[in-house]
Motif scaffolding. Structure first.
Motif, PDB file in Angstrom:
ATOM      1  N   THR A 160       0.784  -1.203  -0.110  1.00 36.12           N
ATOM      2  CA  THR A 160      -0.083  -0.013   0.006  1.00 36.12           C
ATOM      3  C   THR A 160       0.682   1.220  -0.047  1.00 36.12           C
ATOM      4  N   PRO A 161       0.433   2.416  -0.418  1.00 34.36           N
ATOM      5  CA  PRO A 161       0.930   3.650  -0.327  1.00 34.36           C
ATOM      6  C   PRO A 161       1.495   3.867   0.951  1.00 34.36           C
ATOM      7  N   GLU A 162       0.595   3.482   2.164  1.00 31.20           N
ATOM      8  CA  GLU A 162       1.265   3.873   3.458  1.00 31.20           C
ATOM      9  C   GLU A 162       2.427   2.911   3.737  1.00 31.20           C
ATOM     10  N   LEU A 163       2.320   1.728   3.456  1.00 34.74           N
ATOM     11  CA  LEU A 163       3.592   0.687   3.854  1.00 34.74           C
ATOM     12  C   LEU A 163       4.554   1.411   3.116  1.00 34.74           C
ATOM     13  N   VAL A 164       4.584   1.883   1.704  1.00 37.24           N
ATOM     14  CA  VAL A 164       5.673   2.261   0.962  1.00 37.24           C
ATOM     15  C   VAL A 164       6.494   3.419   1.965  1.00 37.24           C
ATOM     16  N   ARG A 165       5.665   4.414   2.531  1.00 37.70           N
ATOM     17  CA  ARG A 165       6.164   5.382   3.183  1.00 37.70           C
ATOM     18  C   ARG A 165       6.774   5.033   4.466  1.00 37.70           C
ATOM     19  N   GLN A 166       6.058   4.107   5.210  1.00 33.29           N
ATOM     20  CA  GLN A 166       6.881   3.529   6.390  1.00 33.29           C
ATOM     21  C   GLN A 166       8.231   2.605   5.910  1.00 33.29           C
ATOM     22  N   ILE A 167       8.309   2.145   4.661  1.00 32.83           N
ATOM     23  CA  ILE A 167       9.595   1.269   4.304  1.00 32.83           C
ATOM     24  C   ILE A 167      10.624   2.562   3.930  1.00 32.83           C
ATOM     25  N   ARG A 168      10.154   3.581   3.446  1.00 36.26           N
ATOM     26  CA  ARG A 168      11.221   4.459   3.002  1.00 36.26           C
ATOM     27  C   ARG A 168      11.509   5.157   4.277  1.00 36.26           C
ATOM     28  N   ARG A 169      11.014   5.508   5.372  1.00 34.65           N
ATOM     29  CA  ARG A 169      11.396   6.027   6.773  1.00 34.65           C
ATOM     30  C   ARG A 169      12.183   5.043   7.258  1.00 34.65           C
ATOM     31  N   ALA A 170      11.956   3.673   7.387  1.00 35.15           N
ATOM     32  CA  ALA A 170      12.864   2.762   7.701  1.00 35.15           C
ATOM     33  C   ALA A 170      14.007   2.557   7.431  1.00 35.15           C
ATOM     34  N   LEU A 171      14.115   2.712   5.997  1.00 37.92           N
ATOM     35  CA  LEU A 171      15.389   2.556   5.102  1.00 37.92           C
ATOM     36  C   LEU A 171      16.347   3.664   5.493  1.00 37.92           C
ATOM     37  N   ARG A 172      15.642   4.899   5.347  1.00 36.95           N
ATOM     38  CA  ARG A 172      16.257   6.231   5.698  1.00 36.95           C
ATOM     39  C   ARG A 172      17.104   6.144   6.955  1.00 36.95           C
ATOM     40  N   LYS A 173      16.139   5.700   7.793  1.00 30.76           N
ATOM     41  CA  LYS A 173      16.850   5.680   9.113  1.00 30.76           C
ATOM     42  C   LYS A 173      18.040   4.748   9.185  1.00 30.76           C
ATOM     43  N   LYS A 174      17.694   3.634   8.457  1.00 28.17           N
ATOM     44  CA  LYS A 174      19.134   2.601   8.542  1.00 28.17           C
ATOM     45  C   LYS A 174      20.134   3.064   7.530  1.00 28.17           C
ATOM     46  N   GLY A 175      19.859   4.030   6.478  1.00 31.68           N
ATOM     47  CA  GLY A 175      20.839   4.528   5.902  1.00 31.68           C
ATOM     48  C   GLY A 175      21.124   4.023   4.511  1.00 31.68           C
ATOM     49  N   THR A 176      19.848   3.108   4.213  1.00 29.62           N
ATOM     50  CA  THR A 176      19.955   2.205   2.955  1.00 29.62           C
ATOM     51  C   THR A 176      19.450   2.980   1.914  1.00 29.62           C
ATOM     52  N   THR A 177      18.740   4.071   1.973  1.00 27.04           N
ATOM     53  CA  THR A 177      17.997   4.711   0.987  1.00 27.04           C
ATOM     54  C   THR A 177      18.098   6.162   0.923  1.00 27.04           C
ATOM     55  N   ARG A 178      17.768   7.055  -0.178  1.00 24.72           N
ATOM     56  CA  ARG A 178      17.589   8.292  -0.144  1.00 24.72           C
ATOM     57  C   ARG A 178      16.557   8.871   0.474  1.00 24.72           C
TER      58      ARG A 178
END
Length: 73
Positions: A55-73
Protein backbone atom coordinates in the motif's frame (compact mmCIF):
# COMPACT_ATOMS: atom_id res chain seq x y z
CA UNK A 1 4.88 -13.00 -22.47
CA UNK A 2 2.37 -10.98 -20.48
CA UNK A 3 2.20 -9.93 -16.86
CA UNK A 4 1.39 -12.83 -14.54
CA UNK A 5 -2.25 -12.81 -13.47
CA UNK A 6 -1.41 -12.34 -9.77
CA UNK A 7 0.71 -9.27 -10.52
CA UNK A 8 -2.09 -7.81 -12.64
CA UNK A 9 -4.57 -8.41 -9.80
CA UNK A 10 -2.29 -6.69 -7.27
CA UNK A 11 -1.87 -3.69 -9.58
CA UNK A 12 -5.62 -3.57 -10.30
CA UNK A 13 -6.32 -3.32 -6.57
CA UNK A 14 -4.12 -0.22 -6.32
CA UNK A 15 -1.14 -1.94 -4.72
CA UNK A 16 2.49 -2.00 -5.82
CA UNK A 17 4.62 -5.10 -6.31
CA UNK A 18 7.96 -5.74 -4.61
CA UNK A 19 9.85 -4.83 -7.78
CA UNK A 20 7.90 -1.60 -8.23
CA UNK A 21 8.56 -0.55 -4.63
CA UNK A 22 12.26 -1.40 -4.96
CA UNK A 23 12.55 0.70 -8.12
CA UNK A 24 10.60 3.58 -6.55
CA UNK A 25 12.89 3.60 -3.50
CA UNK A 26 16.12 3.02 -5.42
CA UNK A 27 17.00 -0.25 -3.69
CA UNK A 28 17.12 -3.86 -4.79
CA UNK A 29 14.21 -6.24 -4.36
CA UNK A 30 16.51 -8.46 -2.28
CA UNK A 31 17.11 -5.57 0.12
CA UNK A 32 13.38 -5.14 0.63
CA UNK A 33 12.76 -8.84 1.07
CA UNK A 34 15.64 -9.14 3.55
CA UNK A 35 14.29 -6.38 5.81
CA UNK A 36 10.66 -7.43 5.51
CA UNK A 37 9.27 -8.56 8.85
CA UNK A 38 12.26 -6.97 10.61
CA UNK A 39 12.02 -3.22 9.90
CA UNK A 40 8.35 -3.27 8.86
CA UNK A 41 5.45 -5.66 8.88
CA UNK A 42 5.44 -7.98 5.89
CA UNK A 43 2.62 -7.14 3.47
CA UNK A 44 -0.03 -9.72 2.67
CA UNK A 45 0.61 -12.03 -0.27
CA UNK A 46 -1.90 -12.45 -3.08
CA UNK A 47 -2.81 -15.35 -5.36
CA UNK A 48 -1.17 -18.69 -5.86
CA UNK A 49 2.12 -17.00 -6.79
CA UNK A 50 2.06 -15.23 -3.43
CA UNK A 51 2.81 -11.80 -4.89
CA UNK A 52 3.34 -9.16 -2.22
CA UNK A 53 1.05 -6.13 -2.38
CA UNK A 54 2.34 -2.85 -0.95
CA UNK A 55 0.00 0.00 0.00
CA UNK A 56 1.13 3.64 -0.35
CA UNK A 57 1.22 3.90 3.46
CA UNK A 58 3.46 0.84 3.74
CA UNK A 59 5.77 2.30 1.09
CA UNK A 60 6.08 5.47 3.23
CA UNK A 61 6.88 3.33 6.29
CA UNK A 62 9.50 1.40 4.35
CA UNK A 63 11.08 4.61 3.04
CA UNK A 64 11.33 5.99 6.58
CA UNK A 65 12.80 2.73 7.91
CA UNK A 66 15.37 2.49 5.13
CA UNK A 67 16.37 6.14 5.53
CA UNK A 68 16.83 5.61 9.25
CA UNK A 69 19.01 2.60 8.49
CA UNK A 70 20.90 4.58 5.83
CA UNK A 71 19.90 2.27 2.98
CA UNK A 72 18.03 4.73 0.74
CA UNK A 73 17.74 8.40 -0.11
Amino acid sequence: MGVPRQVAEVRASGLLTLGEVAELLGVGATTLARHEGVLWEAPPRHGTGKVRGYTPELVRQIRRALRKKGTTR
